[in-house]
Every structure is written in C-alpha cells, then in structure tokens.
Design an enzyme around this catalytic site. Structure first.
Site, PDB file in Angstrom:
ATOM      1  N   ASP A  44       7.317 -21.187 -12.795  1.00  0.00           N
ATOM      2  CA  ASP A  44       6.890 -22.178 -13.772  1.00  0.00           C
ATOM      3  C   ASP A  44       7.971 -23.236 -14.002  1.00  0.00           C
ATOM      4  O   ASP A  44       7.680 -24.439 -14.044  1.00  0.00           O
ATOM      5  CB  ASP A  44       6.547 -21.484 -15.089  1.00  0.00           C
ATOM      6  CG  ASP A  44       5.534 -22.265 -15.903  1.00  0.00           C
ATOM      7  OD1 ASP A  44       4.524 -22.695 -15.329  1.00  0.00           O
ATOM      8  OD2 ASP A  44       5.760 -22.453 -17.106  1.00  0.00           O
TER       9      ASP A  44
ATOM     10  N   ASP B  10      -1.218 -18.946 -18.110  1.00  0.00           N
ATOM     11  CA  ASP B  10      -0.381 -18.711 -19.284  1.00  0.00           C
ATOM     12  C   ASP B  10      -1.069 -17.810 -20.299  1.00  0.00           C
ATOM     13  O   ASP B  10      -0.452 -17.398 -21.285  1.00  0.00           O
ATOM     14  CB  ASP B  10      -0.032 -20.048 -19.954  1.00  0.00           C
ATOM     15  CG  ASP B  10       0.782 -20.941 -19.032  1.00  0.00           C
ATOM     16  OD1 ASP B  10       1.511 -20.394 -18.188  1.00  0.00           O
ATOM     17  OD2 ASP B  10       0.674 -22.172 -19.152  1.00  0.00           O
TER      18      ASP B  10
END
Length: 322
Positions: A159, A205
């Site tokens: 990420d 997420d």
C-alpha cells in the site's frame, strides 16, 4: 462435510505471495488503461460486475429478507445443474440450489443492478461494494495470527509503495468504474443524492482487516477466560468507528491493539499459538450451492454463540469425569 463448502483458508505461503500477485494485477490494470480505450474496458467490467454484484447482494440480503416473508409463503425448491461428460466421468460445473425466496431477493438485487448499470449512482455502487466486502470476509479464512501478520505486513508495504511511491493505484482507482471501492460524498449537504465529490475507500481496506478481526473473534470465543464479546472486538470497534484512510493506518491498528490487549491479559503465547479449526467456524456453503445459505455476517455471531456453549460445557464436565 464437503471441503469445497468451507471457506477458503489462506496459508502463510499464500499470505506471503499475495502482495506480489496484487502488485502484478494492479500494474496490469494500469497498463490496460494506458494502452486500450478506457470506455470499452469499463463497459466490459460494468457487465461483469453487474452480474457478480447481483449475486453477491442477493446472497447478502437473503437472511434478512427471510424475516419479512409470511409463514404461509409458497416457497418451492429449485436446482440449476450443469454437468460435463457422461457416466463415471461426469462432473459438475454449476450447481445452484435455490428457492422462491431467493428468487425474490434476486429480483430486488437486479433492480439495484440495473440502477447501477444505467446511472453508476454512488448508493448502488456502495450497496454492491458492501455486498462484495461481506462475502469476502465470509469466504476467506485465516487459520492463525502469524499468517495474518504476514498478510497485513506485506500489504502494508504494498500500500505504501503503490500509493505514495507511484500514481498507479490512484490512477486505476479513478479509472476503474466498478464497485471495487466505497465512495463517500463530501458535498452531500450541498447537492444531496446528486453529490459528485467523493472520498474513496478500497474494498481491500475492508476485507483484509475484516478477516483478521474474524480470526481474533474466533480466538476470543475459543478462550475459556474471554467472554464472547472479547476485548479484541471491543478495541476494534472503537478503532474502526473513526475514519481510516488506508492500510497505512489500519495495519498498525490491526496488529498493535490485539498485541497490547494480549500483553495486558497475559495471552500473547495463546494468541500466537492459536489455530482456527472448523470446530468453531460456522458452516459457510460455497458459490456452488448459492444462494440457499444463511451464513451472512448477521448470522455469524449467532452461529458462534451456539458453538460457544458446547465447548464450555465440555470443559466444565472434564474435571468430574476424571
């Protein structure tokens, strides 16, 4: 029980390879959008997620909708079966078992699907996105905390690199017209339902921290010293009630809070040695038997509560048996 009807277990090897596979997929999508026309790619993806979203949303709302049907509702059973070959070599390709109530849920989900296909409205997008997230948490399963730490640690680096190091992830997220993200209108008070200025949260997420929290919930339930509403779940509820931008913040929260609570309760060794098994894992039929099942997240807690009573009774009877 058929092993194909159980959730997919993520091993430590799968967890280590996941960021690499995700990076290759992300880069491939980025190159596709750069080389080919974005309009045609999104048209193809819209049709694909239209079908997939209807099935996912129907599966999600089915347990809730069952409460609204009267007791005398004429409910009939159906089966859609496709096979390949004949005789002993015959194998099932598609095996859907459903009933009249499922058809009603499918019809309602189809209305949302048409709404999304025609308008790309943010509410329809979020309904599909939430359905994908709930099904993802239901169908993916971590078997121990170490595997979860490997997965979260790898995705933390993934990420940070793709968001802050390049513009690849942001470009794909903005170009990808599909319900792979939840959008939150920032001008809702000004424009109402026609808002067009959005903040985004990728489904990864939600799903990745979600399956880790589900593992901690199973650990809470398996521990004789921890009540069903364990400290891990309380900590995570307080953590996720606030807005979190990405895995950069979610990963430290997912690993840090349980570790602090385990240290305070003296359960660090138990937490890392815990191996999740099918004994307390609710039965979750796979897509081959879609959508008769009621293994939604709403029924997850009820199923775990029933599993909880049996192990604790066995623990209480064991001393007397000796």
């Amino acid at each position: 029980q058929n092993s194909s009807e159980m959730p997919e277990t993520i091993t430590s090897r799968d967890a280590a390879r996941f960021p690499i596979v995700a990076s290759c997929t992300l880069l491939g999508l980025y190159l596709f959008f750069k080389i080919f026309s974005q309009e045609y790619i999104n048209l193809l993806l819209s049709m694909y997620f239209f079908v997939l979203g209807i099935l996912a949303l129907s599966h999600t709302i089915s347990p809730m909708m069952n409460r609204f049907f009267p007791a005398n509702f004429p409910n009939k059973q159906y089966q859609l079966l496709f096979t390949q070959g004949s005789g002993e070599s015959k194998e099932e390709i598609v095996n859907y078992e459903f009933d009249t109530k499922d058809l009603v849920c499918l019809a309602l989900s189809s209305v949302v699907g048409v709404w999304y296909l025609l308008r790309k409205h943010w509410i329809a997008n979020n309904l599909f996105g939430l359905a994908f997230s709930l099904n993802g948490v239901e169908l993916l399963h971590l078997n121990n905390v170490s595997t979860g730490c490997i997965l979260l640690g790898g995705l933390f680096i993934y990420d940070v690199f793709w968001v802050f190091g390049t513009n690849v992830m942001v470009t794909v997220a903005k170009s990808f017209e599909a319900p792979i993200k939840l959008v939150f209108p920032q001008d809702l008070l000004e424009k109402g339902l026609e808002a067009d200025n959005f903040a985004m949260l990728g489904l990864g997420d939600i799903v990745i921290p979600g399956i880790f929290i589900a593992l901690l919930l199973r650990f809470d339930i398996s521990s004789p010293r921890t009540p069903p509403e364990g400290w891990f779940v309380v900590w995570f509820n307080s953590c996720f009630s606030s807005r979190q931008p990405a895995l950069l913040y979610l990963v430290p929260a997912c690993i840090g809070f349980p570790l602090l609570v385990a240290l305070a309760k003296g359960e660090v060794t138990e937490m890392f040695s815990y191996e999740s098994s099918a004994e307390i894992l609710p039965h979750t039929p796979r897509l081959t038997h879609f959508p008769t099942v009621s293994g939604s997240p709403a029924s997850l807690a009820d199923s775990m509560q029933q599993k909880l009573s049996c192990p604790r009774r066995r623990r209480q009877q064991s001393p007397s048996a000796m």
